[in-house]
Design an enzyme around this catalytic site. Sequence first.
Site, PDB file in Angstrom:
ATOM      1  N   ASN A 116     -22.276  22.668  35.116  1.00  0.00           N
ATOM      2  CA  ASN A 116     -23.310  21.623  35.819  1.00  0.00           C
ATOM      3  C   ASN A 116     -22.837  21.257  37.266  1.00  0.00           C
ATOM      4  O   ASN A 116     -21.808  21.151  37.344  1.00  0.00           O
ATOM      5  CB  ASN A 116     -23.087  20.259  34.934  1.00  0.00           C
ATOM      6  CG  ASN A 116     -23.544  19.222  35.492  1.00  0.00           C
ATOM      7  OD1 ASN A 116     -24.444  19.329  36.464  1.00  0.00           O
ATOM      8  ND2 ASN A 116     -23.103  17.969  35.149  1.00  0.00           N
ATOM      9  N   TYR A 142     -19.805  18.750  21.311  1.00  0.00           N
ATOM     10  CA  TYR A 142     -20.442  19.907  21.756  1.00  0.00           C
ATOM     11  C   TYR A 142     -21.314  20.574  20.762  1.00  0.00           C
ATOM     12  O   TYR A 142     -22.650  20.995  20.909  1.00  0.00           O
ATOM     13  CB  TYR A 142     -19.387  21.018  22.219  1.00  0.00           C
ATOM     14  CG  TYR A 142     -18.801  20.535  23.536  1.00  0.00           C
ATOM     15  CD1 TYR A 142     -19.022  20.775  24.671  1.00  0.00           C
ATOM     16  CD2 TYR A 142     -17.405  20.143  23.376  1.00  0.00           C
ATOM     17  CE1 TYR A 142     -18.480  20.192  25.697  1.00  0.00           C
ATOM     18  CE2 TYR A 142     -16.650  19.610  24.346  1.00  0.00           C
ATOM     19  CZ  TYR A 142     -17.434  19.910  25.655  1.00  0.00           C
ATOM     20  OH  TYR A 142     -16.663  19.516  26.790  1.00  0.00           O
ATOM     21  N   GLU A 145     -18.958   3.408  31.767  1.00  0.00           N
ATOM     22  CA  GLU A 145     -20.091   3.272  30.838  1.00  0.00           C
ATOM     23  C   GLU A 145     -19.900   2.444  29.657  1.00  0.00           C
ATOM     24  O   GLU A 145     -20.757   1.559  29.354  1.00  0.00           O
ATOM     25  CB  GLU A 145     -20.731   4.605  30.454  1.00  0.00           C
ATOM     26  CG  GLU A 145     -21.159   5.424  31.572  1.00  0.00           C
ATOM     27  CD  GLU A 145     -21.703   6.686  31.134  1.00  0.00           C
ATOM     28  OE1 GLU A 145     -21.604   7.111  30.044  1.00  0.00           O
ATOM     29  OE2 GLU A 145     -22.458   7.528  32.185  1.00  0.00           O
ATOM     30  N   CYS A 161     -22.658  15.207  31.795  1.00  0.00           N
ATOM     31  CA  CYS A 161     -22.057  16.091  31.060  1.00  0.00           C
ATOM     32  C   CYS A 161     -20.769  15.581  30.459  1.00  0.00           C
ATOM     33  O   CYS A 161     -19.918  15.853  29.675  1.00  0.00           O
ATOM     34  CB  CYS A 161     -21.499  17.464  31.614  1.00  0.00           C
ATOM     35  SG  CYS A 161     -22.949  18.429  31.799  1.00  0.00           S
ATOM     36  N   HIS A 162     -20.241  14.431  31.263  1.00  0.00           N
ATOM     37  CA  HIS A 162     -18.898  13.708  30.848  1.00  0.00           C
ATOM     38  C   HIS A 162     -19.119  13.068  29.430  1.00  0.00           C
ATOM     39  O   HIS A 162     -17.967  12.692  28.770  1.00  0.00           O
ATOM     40  CB  HIS A 162     -18.486  12.645  31.922  1.00  0.00           C
ATOM     41  CG  HIS A 162     -19.712  11.771  31.978  1.00  0.00           C
ATOM     42  ND1 HIS A 162     -20.796  11.559  32.675  1.00  0.00           N
ATOM     43  CD2 HIS A 162     -19.905  10.261  31.332  1.00  0.00           C
ATOM     44  CE1 HIS A 162     -21.600  10.687  32.608  1.00  0.00           C
ATOM     45  NE2 HIS A 162     -20.811   9.716  31.948  1.00  0.00           N
TER      46      HIS A 162
END
Length: 143
Positions: A101, A78, A136, A109-110
């Site tokens: 979001n 963050y 991912e 945002c993950h």
Amino acid sequence: SALEARLPEADWQQVTPDDEAGQSLHAMLGARLLALCETPQTSQALFIELPLDVRGTAFQLRVWQQLYTTLSGETLTYRQLAEALGRPTASRAVANACGANPLALLTPCHRVVRGDGGLGGYRWGVELKQARLAQEAESSGRS
């Protein structure tokens, strides 16, 4: 009804899976979302292509846009995201923007984690965040 309340100015059109418009829309969105789930790095292209009216504060929109510069399989904190926005003390505001979001599959945002590397929270549940990050990492060869 919740969506109608959130978007009172929207031009709502009723479509069902039984009519031609509904079948076409369902097929198009389904194919796009399936592609996104299978190859998460396509999220920005899909975001540009899909006819969505994403609303947020100016700061939220900046946070969500900045997230597209983060590659699939990578994470940032963050604080790093706040610094990238030129607001190094805005970590909490960045976390709040991520929590607001509305597009879990399209705005990544993950990929934002706590400073200690922990997952932190996620609007759709930490389990989904963990699964998306693992997916991912696997598809980018970072597992």
